[in-house]
Write a protein that holds these residues in place. Structure first.
Motif, short mmCIF file in Angstrom:
data_model
loop_
_atom_site.label_atom_id
_atom_site.label_comp_id
_atom_site.label_asym_id
_atom_site.label_seq_id
_atom_site.Cartn_x
_atom_site.Cartn_y
_atom_site.Cartn_z
N ASP A 21 0.90 -1.23 -0.02
CA ASP A 21 0.09 0.04 0.03
C ASP A 21 0.98 1.23 0.10
N ALA A 22 1.96 1.40 0.80
CA ALA A 22 2.82 2.47 0.87
C ALA A 22 3.46 2.63 -0.65
N ALA A 23 4.07 1.50 -1.33
CA ALA A 23 4.47 1.68 -2.68
C ALA A 23 3.16 2.18 -3.52
N ARG A 24 2.07 1.78 -3.43
CA ARG A 24 0.96 2.20 -4.12
C ARG A 24 0.77 3.83 -4.09
N VAL A 25 0.85 4.04 -2.66
CA VAL A 25 0.75 5.67 -2.48
C VAL A 25 1.80 6.29 -2.97
N ARG A 26 3.04 5.82 -2.90
CA ARG A 26 4.21 6.74 -3.39
C ARG A 26 3.89 7.10 -5.06
N ARG A 27 3.40 5.82 -5.65
CA ARG A 27 3.50 5.94 -7.12
C ARG A 27 2.07 6.63 -7.64
N ARG A 28 1.29 6.88 -6.59
CA ARG A 28 -0.05 7.63 -6.84
C ARG A 28 -0.88 6.74 -7.76
N VAL A 29 -0.99 5.65 -7.36
CA VAL A 29 -1.70 4.53 -7.99
C VAL A 29 -3.17 4.34 -7.28
N GLN A 30 -4.30 4.47 -7.73
CA GLN A 30 -5.39 4.06 -6.99
C GLN A 30 -5.77 2.57 -6.87
N GLN A 31 -6.21 2.01 -5.84
CA GLN A 31 -6.62 0.77 -5.51
C GLN A 31 -7.43 0.27 -6.84
N GLU A 32 -8.16 0.69 -7.26
CA GLU A 32 -8.95 0.43 -8.46
C GLU A 32 -8.18 0.06 -9.84
N ASP A 33 -7.16 0.70 -9.99
CA ASP A 33 -6.25 1.07 -11.05
C ASP A 33 -5.15 -0.16 -10.96
N LEU A 34 -4.81 -0.44 -9.52
CA LEU A 34 -4.03 -1.60 -9.21
C LEU A 34 -4.43 -2.92 -9.45
N ALA A 35 -5.89 -2.97 -9.07
CA ALA A 35 -6.49 -4.21 -9.31
C ALA A 35 -6.66 -4.47 -10.70
N HIS A 36 -7.32 -3.31 -11.33
CA HIS A 36 -7.34 -3.73 -12.77
C HIS A 36 -6.17 -4.22 -13.52
N ASN A 37 -4.78 -3.35 -13.27
CA ASN A 37 -3.68 -3.73 -13.97
C ASN A 37 -2.97 -5.21 -13.59
N THR A 44 -10.35 -8.44 -3.30
CA THR A 44 -9.33 -9.59 -2.86
C THR A 44 -8.10 -8.49 -2.45
N LEU A 45 -8.04 -7.68 -3.39
CA LEU A 45 -6.87 -6.54 -3.39
C LEU A 45 -6.90 -6.01 -1.85
N ARG A 46 -7.97 -5.34 -1.70
CA ARG A 46 -8.35 -4.70 -0.59
C ARG A 46 -8.11 -5.72 0.82
N ARG A 47 -8.51 -6.90 0.61
CA ARG A 47 -8.10 -7.82 1.71
C ARG A 47 -6.60 -8.17 1.93
N ARG A 48 -5.92 -8.09 0.88
CA ARG A 48 -4.35 -8.46 0.73
C ARG A 48 -3.99 -7.07 1.45
N LEU A 49 -4.18 -6.10 0.85
CA LEU A 49 -3.88 -4.57 1.57
C LEU A 49 -3.89 -4.62 3.14
N ALA A 50 -5.12 -5.25 3.66
CA ALA A 50 -5.51 -5.04 5.04
C ALA A 50 -4.53 -6.11 5.94
N GLY A 51 -3.93 -7.08 5.11
CA GLY A 51 -3.48 -8.20 5.76
C GLY A 51 -4.54 -9.32 6.33
N THR A 52 -5.91 -9.32 5.87
CA THR A 52 -6.70 -10.30 6.43
C THR A 52 -6.49 -11.66 5.53
N THR A 53 -5.85 -11.58 4.18
CA THR A 53 -5.60 -12.81 3.62
C THR A 53 -4.02 -12.63 2.90
N SER A 54 -3.55 -13.49 2.79
CA SER A 54 -2.07 -13.62 2.11
C SER A 54 -1.92 -13.42 0.51
N PHE A 55 -1.06 -12.69 0.21
CA PHE A 55 -0.63 -12.50 -1.11
C PHE A 55 0.01 -13.57 -1.76
N THR A 56 -0.36 -14.05 -2.85
CA THR A 56 0.40 -15.07 -3.66
C THR A 56 1.90 -14.52 -4.04
#
Length: 128
Positions: A21-37, A44-56
């Motif tokens: 999330d910190a890298a996303r904010v530094r690059r000024r990328v919205q969550q929606e854009d990160l999810a799409h790209n 799922t991305l929001r759960r990963r960023l919150a740490g409630t589920t694991s990234f693969t």
């Protein structure tokens, strides 16, 4: 989803989500854009960023490529914030039930003798 208790230890997943999330904010990328790209569904991305589920590993690589940050740097940032690899490994090991001070010696695996296997004799109640 159960709430985390106030005394529950932080997980590595929370630190990895925060690093992404910190890298996303530094690059000024919205969550929606990160999810799409990355092809990761937004929920799922929001759960990963919150740490409630694991990234693969594949997701971390796609996130890194999208944010132009190496996957290794994301993981290293999370490890540094978490307390290092030693802490991560220590938390993944089962808690010891016997400590050295107990002075107990391991005798190896003990298997009951074959005669202790189930038999076909009828069971009888207590003898009076």
């Amino acid at each position: 989803m159960p709430k985390k208790s106030k005394n529950a230890p932080e997980t590595f997943d929370e630190h990895l989500g925060a690093a992404v999330d910190a890298a996303r904010v530094r690059r000024r990328v919205q969550q929606e854009d990160l999810a799409h790209n990355t092809g990761i569904p937004l929920t799922t991305l929001r759960r990963r960023l919150a740490g409630t589920t694991s990234f693969t590993v594949a997701e971390i690589e796609r996130v890194g490529a999208t944010l132009k940050v190496s996957a290794g740097d994301l993981v290293q940032s999370a490890l540094d914030d978490f307390g290092g690899i030693d802490k991560l490994v220590a938390m993944s090991l089962p808690a010891p039930t016997i400590v050295t001070a107990d002075n107990v010696h391991y005798l190896g695996h003990v298997t009951p003798p074959l005669s202790a296997a189930a038999d076909t004799k009828p069971r009888v109640g207590p003898q009076e």
